[in-house]
Design an enzyme around this catalytic site. Sequence first.
Site, PDB file in Angstrom:
ATOM      1  N   GLY A   6      30.670  51.884  60.491  1.00  0.00           N
ATOM      2  CA  GLY A   6      31.237  53.221  60.704  1.00  0.00           C
ATOM      3  C   GLY A   6      31.196  54.086  59.451  1.00  0.00           C
ATOM      4  O   GLY A   6      31.207  55.321  59.542  1.00  0.00           O
ATOM      5  N   GLU A  13      26.827  45.572  62.176  1.00  0.00           N
ATOM      6  CA  GLU A  13      27.572  45.279  63.411  1.00  0.00           C
ATOM      7  C   GLU A  13      27.085  44.042  64.163  1.00  0.00           C
ATOM      8  O   GLU A  13      27.886  43.296  64.728  1.00  0.00           O
ATOM      9  CB  GLU A  13      27.540  46.491  64.350  1.00  0.00           C
ATOM     10  CG  GLU A  13      28.485  47.611  63.944  1.00  0.00           C
ATOM     11  CD  GLU A  13      27.841  48.630  63.022  1.00  0.00           C
ATOM     12  OE1 GLU A  13      26.799  48.330  62.408  1.00  0.00           O
ATOM     13  OE2 GLU A  13      28.387  49.743  62.923  1.00  0.00           O
ATOM     14  N   GLU A  31      27.767  55.455  59.363  1.00  0.00           N
ATOM     15  CA  GLU A  31      27.728  56.444  60.451  1.00  0.00           C
ATOM     16  C   GLU A  31      28.447  57.729  60.053  1.00  0.00           C
ATOM     17  O   GLU A  31      28.002  58.831  60.393  1.00  0.00           O
ATOM     18  CB  GLU A  31      28.344  55.831  61.714  1.00  0.00           C
ATOM     19  CG  GLU A  31      27.469  54.718  62.293  1.00  0.00           C
ATOM     20  CD  GLU A  31      28.150  53.891  63.373  1.00  0.00           C
ATOM     21  OE1 GLU A  31      29.266  53.395  63.118  1.00  0.00           O
ATOM     22  OE2 GLU A  31      27.572  53.746  64.457  1.00  0.00           O
TER      23      GLU A  31
END
Length: 260
Positions: A111, A134, A114
């Site tokens: 994240g 992930e 991201e």
Amino acid sequence: MDFQNILVEKKDKTAIVTINRPKVLNALNHETLVELGEVIHLLERDDEVDVVIITGAGDKAFVAGADIAYMQNLTAIEGRAFGILGNKVFRSIEQMSKPVIAAVNGFALGGGCELAMCCDFRLASKRARFGQPEVGLGITPGFGGTQRLARLVGPGMAKQLLFTGQTIDAEEALRIGLVNMVTEPEDLMPKVLEIANTISQKGQLAVRLCKAAVNEGMQTDIDRGIAIEADAFGLCFSTSDQKEGMLAFLEKRQPRFTGR
Ligand code: HXC
């Protein structure tokens, strides 16, 4: 602005947004994402702010990902809702009218990578590390990683990073086009602020139209993209900034833009 997990500091016309959970390497839990969404909403409407910088607290991490302890026992419905929340917030960053720069000061994993990718561009310190680990947790990226990484570095490189979960250093991120520049750790914030300051001195309506034109144009074919640019260009001629910018050039002086 008073938040539990986020600091907001203003320098000239720039707002520095710091994800502030250093004990867990600034991992994003539900509360932090909600707060980040609120901060972006407020800064969008803040006339004192032209440019936003997003960074992480401490010298180790930008953001080490979504909070694994928070996610561990989520149900499928809750996991989906968490992904939707993060995507909504990250899309609001991407679609903010003002430029948003990621100052990647350390780990930008999952994240965190991201979050950096939904910003308009990224500068990294030599300490930065990027990756989408992930699959090592038995999940896919959930805040847009499969989509933005492929668009930024191409599908082949994105798939290698996504399938292996491999972490890359700042120089490799520079080589593959994930970041624009790598600095010494202590030079990162001065350099990002210098760029933000340069942007602030330009006509802000034009800057924002450039952002919208690139974003919209990247989602369409070249003819539609050129039409989007033509509309943006034409619109500039309804602004005081265009009159002032061109007059200042002809009068051989610096422009005094008002953002109108
Ligand atoms: C929760 C985290 C965390 C995370 C680190 N911590 N990352 N907690 N979520 N994503 C916590 C650790 O548990 C530890 O807490 C403290 O931060 C310091 O981390 P260490 O692991 O001790 O540091 P170090 O050994 O230097 O390793 C740094 C690291 C490692 C390589 C970054 O922490 C790591 O691999 N973190 C996870 C990275 C990751 O997998 N990110 C993707 C998450 S999934 P204690 O209490 O022990 O001190 C994701 C999905 C997004 O992001 C989409 C969701 C919808």
